[in-house]
Each structure stands twice: as structure tokens, then as C-alpha cells.
Design an enzyme around this catalytic site. Structure first.
Site, PDB file in Angstrom:
ATOM      1  N   SER A  24      -6.828  13.654 -48.260  1.00  0.00           N
ATOM      2  CA  SER A  24      -8.100  12.943 -48.222  1.00  0.00           C
ATOM      3  C   SER A  24      -8.006  11.765 -49.174  1.00  0.00           C
ATOM      4  O   SER A  24      -7.360  11.849 -50.217  1.00  0.00           O
ATOM      5  CB  SER A  24      -9.225  13.881 -48.645  1.00  0.00           C
ATOM      6  OG  SER A  24     -10.308  13.141 -49.159  1.00  0.00           O
TER       7      SER A  24
ATOM      8  N   THR B  50     -14.379  39.311 -30.752  1.00  0.00           N
ATOM      9  CA  THR B  50     -15.163  38.967 -29.568  1.00  0.00           C
ATOM     10  C   THR B  50     -16.482  38.444 -30.125  1.00  0.00           C
ATOM     11  O   THR B  50     -16.944  38.927 -31.166  1.00  0.00           O
ATOM     12  CB  THR B  50     -15.440  40.190 -28.649  1.00  0.00           C
ATOM     13  OG1 THR B  50     -16.143  41.177 -29.393  1.00  0.00           O
ATOM     14  CG2 THR B  50     -14.145  40.774 -28.087  1.00  0.00           C
ATOM     15  N   HIS B  51     -17.041  37.453 -29.498  1.00  0.00           N
ATOM     16  CA  HIS B  51     -18.260  36.777 -30.022  1.00  0.00           C
ATOM     17  C   HIS B  51     -18.029  36.267 -31.441  1.00  0.00           C
ATOM     18  O   HIS B  51     -18.953  36.200 -32.240  1.00  0.00           O
ATOM     19  CB  HIS B  51     -19.474  37.707 -30.024  1.00  0.00           C
ATOM     20  CG  HIS B  51     -19.655  38.462 -28.755  1.00  0.00           C
ATOM     21  ND1 HIS B  51     -20.335  37.974 -27.672  1.00  0.00           N
ATOM     22  CD2 HIS B  51     -19.197  39.696 -28.389  1.00  0.00           C
ATOM     23  CE1 HIS B  51     -20.314  38.871 -26.688  1.00  0.00           C
ATOM     24  NE2 HIS B  51     -19.616  39.927 -27.094  1.00  0.00           N
TER      25      HIS B  51
ATOM     26  N   GLU C  85      -7.064  19.059 -35.264  1.00  0.00           N
ATOM     27  CA  GLU C  85      -8.370  18.451 -34.973  1.00  0.00           C
ATOM     28  C   GLU C  85      -8.234  17.318 -33.953  1.00  0.00           C
ATOM     29  O   GLU C  85      -9.033  17.191 -33.024  1.00  0.00           O
ATOM     30  CB  GLU C  85      -9.002  17.912 -36.256  1.00  0.00           C
ATOM     31  CG  GLU C  85      -9.340  18.999 -37.253  1.00  0.00           C
ATOM     32  CD  GLU C  85      -9.642  18.408 -38.614  1.00  0.00           C
ATOM     33  OE1 GLU C  85     -10.721  17.822 -38.788  1.00  0.00           O
ATOM     34  OE2 GLU C  85      -8.789  18.527 -39.520  1.00  0.00           O
TER      35      GLU C  85
ATOM     36  N   ASN D 254       0.819  -1.223   0.000  1.00  0.00           N
ATOM     37  CA  ASN D 254       0.000   0.000   0.000  1.00  0.00           C
ATOM     38  C   ASN D 254       0.851   1.271   0.000  1.00  0.00           C
ATOM     39  O   ASN D 254       0.566   2.217  -0.740  1.00  0.00           O
ATOM     40  CB  ASN D 254      -0.948  -0.006   1.196  1.00  0.00           C
ATOM     41  CG  ASN D 254      -1.963  -1.130   1.101  1.00  0.00           C
ATOM     42  OD1 ASN D 254      -2.055  -1.799   0.068  1.00  0.00           O
ATOM     43  ND2 ASN D 254      -2.733  -1.343   2.165  1.00  0.00           N
TER      44      ASN D 254
ATOM     45  N   LYS E  32      -4.541   4.446 -11.940  1.00  0.00           N
ATOM     46  CA  LYS E  32      -3.321   4.652 -12.724  1.00  0.00           C
ATOM     47  C   LYS E  32      -3.525   4.876 -14.204  1.00  0.00           C
ATOM     48  O   LYS E  32      -3.068   5.881 -14.760  1.00  0.00           O
ATOM     49  CB  LYS E  32      -2.355   3.492 -12.498  1.00  0.00           C
ATOM     50  CG  LYS E  32      -1.706   3.591 -11.139  1.00  0.00           C
ATOM     51  CD  LYS E  32      -0.893   2.389 -10.784  1.00  0.00           C
ATOM     52  CE  LYS E  32      -0.895   2.222  -9.283  1.00  0.00           C
ATOM     53  NZ  LYS E  32      -2.214   1.791  -8.758  1.00  0.00           N
TER      54      LYS E  32
ATOM     55  N   LYS F 229      -7.529  18.152 -51.168  1.00  0.00           N
ATOM     56  CA  LYS F 229      -7.559  18.456 -49.730  1.00  0.00           C
ATOM     57  C   LYS F 229      -6.208  18.394 -49.041  1.00  0.00           C
ATOM     58  O   LYS F 229      -5.365  17.564 -49.348  1.00  0.00           O
ATOM     59  CB  LYS F 229      -8.492  17.465 -49.026  1.00  0.00           C
ATOM     60  CG  LYS F 229      -9.929  17.639 -49.435  1.00  0.00           C
ATOM     61  CD  LYS F 229     -10.628  18.679 -48.620  1.00  0.00           C
ATOM     62  CE  LYS F 229     -11.114  18.018 -47.355  1.00  0.00           C
ATOM     63  NZ  LYS F 229     -12.096  18.793 -46.650  1.00  0.00           N
TER      64      LYS F 229
END
Ligand code: ARG
Length: 482
Positions: free
Chosen positions: A279, A157-158, A292, A112, A327, A285
Site C-alpha cells: 500500500s 455452506t451459507h 482481486e 465476407n 472481434k 499491508k
């Protein structure tokens, strides 16, 4: 394969194979083999110094453990999966090597306190490795900031164009945030800097052990204060899981932006080929998969934190086997954020900055409207009134597909006779940025101050990590060679 236990005296029959499979933790705690050997080397040194076991037995144990350490390093250490954990593996191998004296190693300790000691040593290294990786990313962000003191882009912002900012300001925002994340790990490492060894099963031991000695040998500041708390608590594990989650959150925010910036819509950055993927169907692509994936891995990292919180909830003191479940999630989460930060350091260092696209984007969204209002304020107009005047000009421009900079002086004067020729300079994004020279602001002068602070912070942390690494290396050297 049936389980052979070291402590089988009390049992009449062997363990069911299913029981062994269910209870075994070797798959996970095998990763702590090195620390387990170090813990045992410290323990036996103390047993010898305190004359708890005979000197020749202690020396035989030390020799055997050192051989095991060498075979682990050489990759020849083979785990025996009929034994339930790493502690048992090492003890059995030791006894195979040196005979019955090996059985004296476990005097005055229990698995322990042993497991808590091993895990703390494993975790402090894992935490420092994560800090290293985060610091590497911070250095990449600082490099971009250094090269782009005057590169202007829209600040949002936003997610709406708000005010023009410099790329230095934007990169340093991430650098400071990640710096705090790294500091949080350093704080946690300090808080867990007490050695569990010698707490034994839960109540301490009758042997005259020297816990200060083993704490010193293993690079801890002190022994832990209470044996029951020691074997029954895992708050340091939960804390590191939280710290890792904060890194993951910070990374996810950076990655989200880079995915957007790398899109055709923004075109602010182009990911380097080495850190992009293609891709299988669309030949054109080039995807920002690393960003990501890093963003996506946030889920499992936060999951580890939830696992710790829920696993430890309502556990009675002291040790309960539930604690074996502590763990894997946190080991994995630290490894995940470390890998993410390391690769993101490369992504940031190699991405191409398209500064002309950034500048072009500042022409949209009336990003200098605040500056026009501030200009009117310098001419004596109260800010609230100036706000209204600029709002009208914006409305006119919007209806006529213009930007504020397109208006003629005559048109400006229609909104306020106080506007002069100098309005054009006042509204240029370069001026907008240069004038925001308040402490912490986006002006090149302000970001120079920030960069200096950030570099110092990085240097201090790197020094602290190096000092700790050296301390631990020195401990291992003493235990293995002296
Ligand atoms: N594998 C165990 C763990 O990780 C080691 C401690 C076992 N202690 C016990 N009393 N069964 O927690």
C-alpha cells in the site's frame, strides 16, 4: 489522409477521412494478419489446382504471400492505415510486390468469407491457448491437493461452518469445475471446425472451386454447409464468449475465497511476496491484488458475451457490417481469462498453506455436530432424535462458551446414556473426515480417487490440445514451405 479503396470503380470521389476512421477495423483485425495470409495461401493453391487462374500467376502470388508472412514474422510488416482492414492491406502489399497478378488472388472469394475464415482460425488458437492456461491452474490445484490429503479445514455452506473437509477436497472442487470450463472450449472448437472459405459474398461462386481442399489445407474438418449461414452467423464467437465467461466466473469464486483466506480473520493462506502488492500509505499491508483483479475482470469478460448477444440480435441474413464489431470484445475476453488463469496458476502454486490455522478454525462453529448425531445413530438412535439431542448439547455449549469436544463423558451421558468413551474419537475432525469415504467424499481415500481422475482428465485434454496444435503447425508448414 483519404481512403484509397481497391474497389473504387463505382465511386466518383474519394472517401471522407472521417468515414475511413469510422469504418476501419485495422486496429483490431490486424491481429489476424497471419491467419489472413494462411487463408490466402490456401485459396491460391486451390485456384491453381482447379486451373481457375494461370499457374505462373498463382506461383507469383504464393511467393509474394510467403514474403509477406516472413516480414510479418520478422516484425517489418507495416500496416497502412489508409486501407480499411487487414484483408485490403495484404492484397495491396501483395500487388505492390508482384504486380497486377496480385489482383487475381481475390477470384472466387469475398471479404465476407475471408473474414469469417480468418477469425475462426484466430479464435481456435486463442481458445486452445486459454485451455492451456486453465490447465496450468488445474495442475497447481492438483499439486496442492496432493500435498494436503489430510489437511483439515472447515467446509462452509451459507458461509457458515458446516462440516470439516480436507484441503485436497476443496482444491479438487475447483479443479473439476475448471476442467469442465476447459472442456467447454474444446467442444466449441470442435463445433466451429468447418471452413467458411468459398462461401464468397453470400451465395457461393460461379468458379469451379474446391472447398474441401481449402478446408483441409487450413486444418478444418469440412467446409461449412450453407454460404449464407456462413457469412451471416457468429454463434461460435458468442459461444466462446460464454465459455470465457464461465472461466471468469470460476476464477472469481476461487479468488474470492483466497482473498478471504489470506485475511487476518482467516489466516488460512499467505500469498507469496512475488504475487502480492503493498500500500502506498499503510506500511504493514500486503494485499492479494492479483486475486482481486482477476475477480474484477469478470465484468469485462461477461460484457463481451453481452456485446455478442446484443450485436447479433435481429440481424437479417446474410453479412451485415455490424458483424465487424464481433472481434475486439471476444479477442480481449479470451486474452483476459488466459492471463488470469496463467497468473492464478502461480498464485496457487506459491501460496503458503497455514494448516495449523485451518485446523484451529475447525474448533469453531460446532463443525462436528453432524458427526455426534451420526455417532448416536450408530448406537441405535433414530437420526431425527439424534439431531435434537445434539442441538441441545450445542445450545448448552454455546451458552457456556464451550465446544462439543470440551464436554465430559458425564455431561454427554446427561444427553444420552448411550454415549460412551469412544465419542471423543468419533468427534475428532480427523475421524470426521476419514469417515466421509463415499464416492466423491472428502476422505483421503476418496480424494485419492478424485485426484487420479482429475490427472487423467488433464492428461487427455493436454493431448488433444497438442494434437490440434501439431495439425495446425503442419498446415502452416505446408502452406509456407511446400
Ligand atoms: N472488416 C470487415 C469485418 O470485419 C470485413 C468484411 C467486410 N465486408 C464487407 N462487405 N464490407 O467484418
Amino acid at each position: 489522409m483519404s481512403g484509397k479503396a481497391l474497389w473504387s470503380g463505382r465511386f466518383e470521389g474519394g472517401m471522407d477521412e472521417g468515414t475511413l476512421r469510422f469504418t476501419s477495423s485495422l486496429d483490431v483485425d490486424g491481429r489476424m494478419a497471419f491467419y489472413d495470409i494462411m487463408g490466402s495461401l490456401a485459396h491460391v493453391r486451390m485456384l491453381k489446382a482447379r486451373k481457375i487462374i494461370p499457374e505462373e500467376d498463382a506461383d507469383a502470388i504464393t511467393g509474394g504471400l510467403r514474403k509477406l508472412a516472413a516480414s510479418l514474422k520478422g516484425g517489418t510488416f507495416e500496416m497502412d492505415y489508409s486501407l480499411e482492414d487487414i484483408h485490403t492491406n495484404i492484397e495491396v502489399k501483395l500487388t505492390e510486390l508482384i504486380g497486377p497478378a496480385g489482383g487475381k488472388l481475390h477470384t472466387g472469394r469475398s471479404r465476407n468469407d475471408q473474414v469469417a475464415t480468418d477469425f475462426k482460425m484466430y479464435l481456435r488458437d486463442a481458445a486452445l491457448n486459454t485451455v492451456d492456461a486453465v490447465d496450468r491452474l488445474i495442475a497447481s490445484l492438483q499439486d496442492v491437493a496432493k500435498d494436503h490429503r489430510e489437511t483439515v479445514l472447515p467446509g462452509f455452506t451459507h458461509m457458515q461452518h458446516a462440516q470439516p473437509i480436507t484441503l485436497a477436497q476443496h482444491m479438487l472442487a475447483h479443479a473439476f469445475r475448471l476442467g469442465r470450463d476447459a472442456d467447454r472450449f474444446m467442444d466449441a472448437v470442435e463445433r466451429m471446425n468447418k471452413c467458411p472459405l468459398g462461401s464468397a459474398a453470400l451465395a457461393g461462386t460461379t468458379y469451379p472451386i474446391d472447398r474441401k481442399m481449402t478446408a483441409d489445407l487450413l486444418g478444418f474438418k469440412d467446409p461449412t454447409e450453407n454460404s449464407m449461414d456462413t457469412v451471416g452467423s457468429r454463434d461460435y464467437v458468442t459461444e466462446l464468449a460464454f465459455d470465457a465467461s464461465m472461466v471468469a466466473i470460476s476464477l472469481s469464486s476461487l479468488c474470492e475465497e483466497l482473498v478471504l483466506w489470506n485475511s487476518q480473520e482467516f489466516g488460512f493462506v499467505t500469498m507469496d511476496d512475488r504475487y502480492s502488492t503493498g500500500s502506498s500509505i499503510m506500511p504493514q499491508k500486503k494485499n492479494p491484488d492479483i486475486c482481486e483483479l482477476t475477480r474484477g475482470k469478470t465484468g469485462s469478460v461477461i460484457g463481451a458475451l453481452m456485446t455478442m448477444l446484443v450485436t447479433t440480435k435481429s440481424l437479417p441474413l446474410a453479412y451485415n457490417r455490424d458483424l465487424q464489431e464481433d472481434k475486439k470484445p471476444v479477442m480481449d475476453s479470451l486474452e483476459t481469462v488466459r492471463d488470469c488463469a496463467n497468473i492464478m496458476a502461480k498464485v496457487v502454486a506459491t501460496m503458503k498453506i497455514n494448516d495449523s490455522n485451518m485446523l484451529e478454525a475447525t474448533r469453531k462453529g460446532f463443525i462436528n455436530a453432524t458427526d455426534l448425531a451420526d455417532y448416536l445413530v450408530t448406537k441405535g438412535v433414530p437420526f431425527r432424535e439424534a439431531h435434537g439431542i445434539v442441538g441441545e448439547a450445542v445450545r448448552y455449549c454455546e451458552a457456556n462458551h464451550l465446544v462439543l469436544d470440551d464436554l465430559t463423558l458425564e455431561q454427554f451421558k446427561g444427553y444420552s446414556p448411550l454415549i460412551e468413551e469412544d465419542v471423543f474419537n468419533a468427534m475428532s475432525v480427523k475421524t470426521c473426515v476419514e469417515r466421509r469415504d463415499s464416492y466423491g467424499g472428502t476422505s483421503p481415500a476418496s480424494t485419492d480417487v478424485q485426484l487420479a481422475l482429475s490427472l487423467q482428465d488433464l492428461f487427455d485434454r493436454e493431448t488433444a490440445v497438442r494434437q490440434k496444435d501439431m495439425l495446425f503447425q503442419n498446415c502452416w508448414d505446408v502452406l509456407l514451405n511446400q
